[in-house]
Design a protein around this motif. Structure first.
Motif, mmCIF file in Angstrom:
data_model
loop_
_atom_site.group_PDB
_atom_site.id
_atom_site.type_symbol
_atom_site.label_atom_id
_atom_site.label_comp_id
_atom_site.label_asym_id
_atom_site.label_seq_id
_atom_site.Cartn_x
_atom_site.Cartn_y
_atom_site.Cartn_z
ATOM 1 N N ARG A 1 -31.416 -2.470 -8.874
ATOM 2 C CA ARG A 1 -32.749 -2.530 -8.947
ATOM 3 C C ARG A 1 -33.377 -2.799 -8.103
ATOM 4 N NH1 ARG A 1 -36.627 -5.736 -12.385
ATOM 5 N NH2 ARG A 1 -35.164 -6.995 -13.249
ATOM 6 N N ALA B 1 -40.546 -1.667 -12.637
ATOM 7 C CA ALA B 1 -38.930 -2.456 -12.623
ATOM 8 C C ALA B 1 -38.427 -2.425 -11.484
ATOM 9 C CB ALA B 1 -38.489 -2.477 -13.780
ATOM 10 N N ASN C 1 -42.234 -7.171 -8.073
ATOM 11 C CA ASN C 1 -41.070 -7.376 -9.764
ATOM 12 C C ASN C 1 -40.790 -9.159 -9.240
ATOM 13 O OD1 ASN C 1 -38.984 -6.537 -10.456
ATOM 14 N ND2 ASN C 1 -40.123 -6.962 -12.222
ATOM 15 N N ASN D 1 -39.995 -11.667 -11.275
ATOM 16 C CA ASN D 1 -38.856 -12.260 -12.113
ATOM 17 C C ASN D 1 -38.480 -13.433 -11.089
ATOM 18 O OD1 ASN D 1 -36.899 -8.944 -12.071
ATOM 19 N ND2 ASN D 1 -38.656 -9.721 -13.158
ATOM 20 N N CYS E 1 -36.725 -2.062 -17.616
ATOM 21 C CA CYS E 1 -35.657 -3.242 -16.603
ATOM 22 C C CYS E 1 -34.311 -2.668 -16.756
ATOM 23 C CB CYS E 1 -36.449 -4.454 -16.212
ATOM 24 S SG CYS E 1 -36.057 -5.065 -18.029
#
Ligand code: SF4
Ligand code: SF4
Length: 267
Positions: free
Chosen positions: A14, A90, A96, A100, A243
């Motif tokens: 990701r 995600a 994000n 996060n 995610c």
């Protein structure tokens, strides 16, 4: 070690995807691959892509149909509605990265929850922005979009991104866990609404599960894992952002992506 935090393969993938897309936008030498920003871009010098939520606001504001603009938004709409679900949040959105990080620090500091926004607040905001676009004849969310400010700020090195980024970080850190993305963001709400029938789903296998609840603990949208410890099946709630943090933390191989199984025709 922070409780249940794990750097798994999907987290690494990701981050490579999110940062890679931003780098493609940033460098002049890669303009032939991807040019523009997350609202409007050109892929491989030929395929125009537009944010379908931005398109909807502009359409409601002007009631004019630009066919080329419509097609460019339709491509992205179909990509997420048919295949990827709410994966934009995600795998693409740079916000994000901030939220996060705030969550990681939150797990260390364990601050009290200061606000109590419900997850449905984002749908109220989504429809409010659409109504405002219609009433005031301008794309209302695009005017203030935190996603656009952060993205443009990174691409063009604008200081406004730092200010907005810090605000988002502090809100998620001190007010409420995942406040911005899981409670307030109208774009996330939009992608949730169009993702009900997307092919990419998380699957859960009760027979392999040891009921440790690590997946529920790490999930930014824990309401979507209501099947865990109860029955095997797919995570059908479209608020799942794909995610795969649940996949990364599960030591029992009880949770997985199932697009490959779908392609092979397995259940
Ligand atoms: S699915 Fe995996 S992480 Fe979730 S409760 Fe079961 S064993 Fe734990
Ligand atoms: S169910 Fe898994 S993939 Fe979906 S949002 Fe929760 S942690 Fe992410």
């Amino acid at each position: 070690m922070v409780q249940n935090f794990k750097i798994g393969k999907y987290l690494i993938l990701r981050r490579i995807t999110q940062i890679g897309i931003l780098l493609l936008f940033t460098f002049k030498s890669t303009e032939f691959i991807l040019f523009g920003n997350l609202s409007s871009s050109v892929l491989l010098n030929s395929i125009k892509l537009s944010d379908p939520f931005a398109y909807l606001q502009i359409f409601l504001a002007s009631f004019t149909l630009n066919f080329e603009f419509f097609l460019s938004a339709l491509v992205i709409f179909l990509l997420y509605a048919v295949f990827l679900g709410r994966a934009f949040c995600a795998w693409v959105c740079p916000v994000n990265l901030i939220t996060n990080f705030a969550e990681l620090i939150r797990r260390y500091l364990k601050p009290a929850k200061l606000t109590n926004f419900k997850a449905n607040t984002r749908y109220f905001l989504l429809f409010s922005f659409l109504l405002a676009s219609f009433l005031f004849s301008e794309p209302s969310f695009e005017k203030i979009s935190h996603i656009a400010i952060i993205t443009r700020g990174i691409i063009f090195m604008q200081s406004s991104a730092i200010f907005v980024g810090i605000l988002i970080f502090l809100a998620d850190l001190f007010l409420q866990r995942n406040l911005v993305c899981s409670h307030l963001c109208p774009l996330g709400a939009f992608y949730s609404l169009i993702s009900r029938y997307s092919l990419l789903k998380i699957t859960y296998n009760l027979d392999k599960c040891t009921k440790c609840a690590k997946c529920i603990n790490i999930c930014p949208e824990p309401q979507v894992l209501n099947l865990v410890t109860k029955y095997s099946g797919k995570v059908l709630n479209p608020e799942c952002i794909k995610c795969a943090r649940c996949v990364d933390v599960c030591d029992d191989d009880a949770i997985n992506f199932n697009l490959i199984n779908f392609v092979k025709g397995k259940k």
